[in-house]
Design an enzyme around this catalytic site. Sequence first.
Site, short mmCIF file in Angstrom:
data_model
loop_
_atom_site.label_atom_id
_atom_site.label_comp_id
_atom_site.label_asym_id
_atom_site.label_seq_id
_atom_site.Cartn_x
_atom_site.Cartn_y
_atom_site.Cartn_z
N GLN A 538 17.73 -15.49 37.36
CA GLN A 538 18.25 -14.71 36.58
C GLN A 538 18.97 -13.49 37.02
OE1 GLN A 538 15.05 -13.67 33.81
NE2 GLN A 538 15.78 -14.91 32.29
N HIS A 542 16.20 -4.17 35.30
CA HIS A 542 15.25 -3.11 34.37
C HIS A 542 15.58 -2.01 34.81
CE1 HIS A 542 13.07 -7.00 35.03
NE2 HIS A 542 12.74 -6.72 33.32
N LYS A 623 15.24 -4.99 20.04
CA LYS A 623 16.07 -5.56 21.03
C LYS A 623 17.71 -5.78 20.36
CE LYS A 623 14.70 -10.04 19.77
NZ LYS A 623 14.20 -11.52 20.31
#
Length: 800
Positions: A538, A542, A623
Amino acid sequence: MAAEATTIPEEVSSLWKSLDPAIRAALIESESKNDAEAASSKGGLQGRRALASSGPRMDDKTAKFIGGSSFTKREANPGWIKVRGDVYDAIKGRRDEELSAKVPVDIEVTLPDGKTLAENKEGVKYQSWRTTPFDVAATISRGLADSCYVARVTYSAYASDYDPVEDGMDAVDTLADSMSELEVDDDAKDKTNMTMLWDMTRPLVGSVSKLEFLKFQDDQDARTVFWHSSAHVMGEALERLYGSRLTIGPPLAGGFYYDSYMGDGTANGAFNEDDYKPVEAEVSKIVKQKQKFERLVVTKEEALEMFLGNPFKEQIISTKIPDGTRTTVYRCGDLVDLCRGPHVANTGKIKAFAATRHSATNWLGDTENDSLQRMYGISFPDKKMLKVWKENQEKAKERDHRRIAQQQDLVMFHELSAGSAFWLPHGARIYNSLINFIKEHYWKRGYDEIITPNIYNLDLWHQSGHAMHYKDAMFCFDVEGKEWAMKPMNCPGHCLMFAGKIRSYRDLPIRFADFGVLHRNELSGALSGLTRVRRFQQDDAHIYCREDQIEAEVVASLDFMKSVYTTFGMTYKLELSTMPTKALGEKEVWDRAEAALARAMDTFAGKGGWRENPGDGAFYGPKIDIKVMDAMERVHQCATIQLDFQLPIRFELQYNTGSQEKGKEFARPVMIHRAMLGSVERMFAVLCEHYGGKWPFWLSPRQVMIIPVHADWNDYCQEVRDKLHNEGFHADVDLSKNKFPKKVRSAQIDQYNFQLVVGEQEVKNGTVNIRTRENKVEGEKKVDDLIAYFKELRAERKIM
């Protein structure tokens, strides 16, 4: 050669275009996904995870078969259908007695525009236990009532004699696992506001603060209900025709299926393509009968009596429905099935139906259980939609990434590492170009790339909380008597890095980016090309920031996303998913975070440029869901931006605030999970189908084919190729003995972006003659000028 597509009438095309993009996407995508499911389940491999025992077997475990003699042969209209119906009627009599004791009271209904209604056109008051959403819609317009398939109801108050438990509303959803991939989940609705989906013909049980009427064309919930009802209709046909013992029949993102037990899966019981037309004909009869969908509340004991003889339903009832509780069933015609609903008003709403595929599978997805037969279907409220859907399936098959990857020699798979792609040289070129594309953004946008371990002691995953909920999907193994696992995600490792030293408020934000290899022990039956794999990478990052930095970081991440998908030639939609019922953390923190996200989305997209998805946030934070649309208007959720309050708590992350005030010297950072591509493997598949294998120049693994008109010019062609290669371009020379026209055609079929034709004149002039993939002749150009032109194309990442 593929068959030529049929021309679609303008009115049909207009109807298709009028649909919400999400439905067009789901419908185009559904058949290729079904292909994958069918292939993976062949031979009974549906639903197994890789275990230590997945290699050659050393033991002989007893299979857990329960189907037994419940199905022995195909039989039309078996006698147990009538027995079940008689039990249903007896139970319905008892429920009708209970209903007769209810006292109707006047209620009010508020529509989405704020208008409140309390009576119909004739002045008859709306009442609990009497008035249905259909009645309210008919007050506005009979056409509205007839065109809506389900209602979304938010109750302001229940009637005093209404008990949700008595009404089966707290029952376990027996299809929840099968519907886990759907965006729609009634359990995710905000129950604190008593919002739920409601049958159009089911009486309301209190005053309603918001009543919405949902249409197939506009709303995912309506489509899900429509396809769920269609699954019941198909199940009724399977029972009538073959005496199938039905197990589960959930809706999908674009269609539905029903699993049924038909013996050991031999020729007598197994489905084949010859079954499609009889099923379609039987469904047509059921549709013409306009059978009503009836909801009935039953006790656990009543349910067991009703489904006596179907060991699969008996197991669901025995294991999923607690003693002393109630659940619900729905009847349409001869079919009675365990179901929470809701459903369409009657079978006549289903105007177009097609059986699309069949496959083998296993009960509960375990190959040690009974073999089941699965039949897929698709349905629409308009026959024209089905016609367009069939046309688009043919187009989707042509663009299937598995087909293109094989044709272009990009990727291969092998059973000795199921679910892990082998990237062939040309496929690796694309894969690396995608990663480098993101890395360029990282450099410009202030990210720090890091490298973290692939394996960790399982204590890490206990600390993060993943072991409790995710361990079955992890590859675990013994290391010196301790349990370790391969990482399925990067975030806990990043938290260890953040905690590795004292951080100051001046250090924030910190942006860690990691392309580490991840492994997830996906069910074998769920593996599908590159869209669901066990080994992947991926573009995982973060961001650790202060609470006052959330808005700026989110705006920057959205700008990052926009740049990426604009480059790909894809559009997107934004949704803010807010605090769910089972959220962790204090509501005030959630409120502040949601407000920051909303401000960021207003700044980025403008007010009205996004929509809220109430109650659908992750348990650890709100989110932003980013839905991107490809060239076929299919919707993909690849990019994500998520706030996380929980991991910083679990890992006791903190930074020095610079404050001298006691108790305020340190504070917890907010963690933002974000990915632009998501899984590189999945994005590769999405782009492969988006471009139809016609890769843009900057991504293309075959950028240039140099074609000599005669063998005399082979050396010159090789010199040109070497120059291009030294500048980083993927160039080849066709030195075969094929004739010139065939060489050109072969290069175009192989999707070379450019063919450089070389003859005597080009050799003398130090030039090449340029043709494009579309066979457009662009003329003669000096080699150095050509290289400059190619560099410009690569730098600008133009889609050509």
